[in-house]
Design an enzyme around this catalytic site. Structure first.
Site, mmCIF file in Angstrom:
data_model
loop_
_atom_site.group_PDB
_atom_site.id
_atom_site.type_symbol
_atom_site.label_atom_id
_atom_site.label_comp_id
_atom_site.label_asym_id
_atom_site.label_seq_id
_atom_site.Cartn_x
_atom_site.Cartn_y
_atom_site.Cartn_z
ATOM 1 N N THR A 46 -6.968 -0.247 -6.444
ATOM 2 C CA THR A 46 -7.825 -0.082 -7.619
ATOM 3 C C THR A 46 -9.057 0.366 -7.350
ATOM 4 O O THR A 46 -9.822 1.016 -8.347
ATOM 5 C CB THR A 46 -7.934 -1.730 -8.017
ATOM 6 O OG1 THR A 46 -6.873 -2.463 -8.151
ATOM 7 C CG2 THR A 46 -8.829 -1.636 -9.340
ATOM 8 N N TYR A 133 0.946 -3.806 3.521
ATOM 9 C CA TYR A 133 1.276 -3.306 1.961
ATOM 10 C C TYR A 133 2.562 -2.750 2.070
ATOM 11 O O TYR A 133 2.785 -1.431 2.329
ATOM 12 C CB TYR A 133 0.231 -2.712 1.354
ATOM 13 C CG TYR A 133 0.200 -2.804 -0.008
ATOM 14 C CD1 TYR A 133 1.187 -3.209 -0.759
ATOM 15 C CD2 TYR A 133 -0.850 -2.046 -0.880
ATOM 16 C CE1 TYR A 133 1.074 -3.310 -2.332
ATOM 17 C CE2 TYR A 133 -0.958 -1.936 -2.241
ATOM 18 C CZ TYR A 133 -0.042 -2.811 -2.913
ATOM 19 O OH TYR A 133 0.116 -2.615 -4.446
ATOM 20 N N LYS A 158 1.933 -7.848 1.726
ATOM 21 C CA LYS A 158 1.549 -7.644 0.406
ATOM 22 C C LYS A 158 2.947 -6.692 -0.473
ATOM 23 O O LYS A 158 3.136 -5.658 0.261
ATOM 24 C CB LYS A 158 0.373 -7.067 0.058
ATOM 25 C CG LYS A 158 0.191 -6.873 -1.095
ATOM 26 C CD LYS A 158 -1.170 -6.396 -1.494
ATOM 27 C CE LYS A 158 -1.691 -5.907 -2.868
ATOM 28 N NZ LYS A 158 -3.020 -5.466 -3.310
#
Length: 302
Positions: A46, A133, A158
């Protein structure tokens, strides 16, 4: 490093000349921590990690560490080519972060052993704990995930793929490894609230909330509703806020980031636009986003 609550992924503000605006970033992070964030993941997806220089990642991390002042954990992203990711990891450590979010290697599709090697080589560049991730070119089997969890510096996984069956197998495989009781799993899908109930059902209660960056009231209310099994509120927020937000998000590639940044500006902190190759929302889409935010707040009586 233990997480709880809503995880905050701040945007990266840019000044009118396009440079990193540290003062606005500090205000953005302070606002999120004061609202009740359970952790700060700065300069990540983000935060336009893909568009930041290693020096900017280091500066952003230093701002986050200074602002949070130990109140919540701070992680920052490293990823891409091994030499670049190692440099980023070292910079993140130098800036005082509590950990690293390790993004996938760039472009190449690697064998499972190569993904393990990637994690080993990047984490060797710093003494920080790391959350791996899984997304894009980094798709683990349950056997590889168990081996990854056994690495001394890898403390979490994640998931950004969204294959619930695979993720369930991964959770079970990792939990079967002795000494992984503290290993943490995260739902890292865009607008993760849409899938949070499903992930919760397989033992993945943590998730990243992009909405928290611009509407912490809504994100926190949803998180509380999940914790207390308030099905009517969960359903209302999914139907009347998160569902329409996802529909808007999916109209243009890159809106998973660009809409969040526009939302922060709508709520009163002008953080500038996104860097290429992303594009800012159109005026029409910005207006729809503004109405959605207003409606979400109205649902809560805020």
């Amino acid at each position: 490093m233990k997480f709880q609550g809503v995880l905050f992924f701040p945007v990266t503000p840019f000044a009118p000349d396009g440079s990193l605006d540290e003062e606005l970033l500090a205000r953005h992070i302070e606002s999120g921590v004061a609202a009740g964030a359970g952790g700060v993941f700065v300069a990540c997806g983000t935060g336009e990690f893909h568009a930041l220089t290693p020096e900017e990642i280091e500066r952003a991390t230093r701002v986050a560490v200074t602002v949070t002042a130990g109140r919540v954990p701070v992680l920052a992203a490293a990823g891409g080519p091994v030499p670049v990711a190692r440099d980023q990891a070292a910079r993140i450590e130098r800036a005082g972060a509590d950990g690293i979010l390790l993004l996938p290697p760039y472009l190449v599709t690697a064998p499972q052993q190569g993904l393990l090697r990637y994690a080993e080589e990047v984490t060797a560049a710093a003494e920080l704990p790391c959350v791996f991730y899984q997304r894009g070119t980094a798709r683990l089997t349950e056997a590889t995930a168990a081996r990854l969890a056994a690495l001394p510096k890898v403390v979490g996984l994640k998931d950004g793929i969204g294959d619930i069956e695979l993720m369930h197998r991964i959770v079970r495989a990792v939990r079967a490894v002795p000494g992984t009781d503290d290993f943490q799993f995260f739902n890292g899908l865009p607008t993760a609230e849409m899938t949070a109930p499903a992930y919760r059902g397989i033992g993945v209660g943590l998730y990243s909330s992009a909405v928290f960056a611009f509407a912490p009231e809504i994100a926190l209310a949803f998180h509380r509703a999940l914790a207390t099994a308030d099905e009517p509120l969960i359903t209302t927020l999914l139907d009347e806020f998160y569902g329409p937000l996802v529909a808007l998000r999916d109209e243009v590639p890159g809106y998973a980031v660009a809409l969040v940044k526009a939302g922060v500006t709508i709520r009163g902190l002008d953080v500038g636009g996104v860097r290429a190759p992303l594009c800012d929302p159109t005026p029409e889409h910005t207006a729809r986003l503004s109405k959605l935010i207003d409606h979400g707040l109205e649902v809560l009586g805020a």
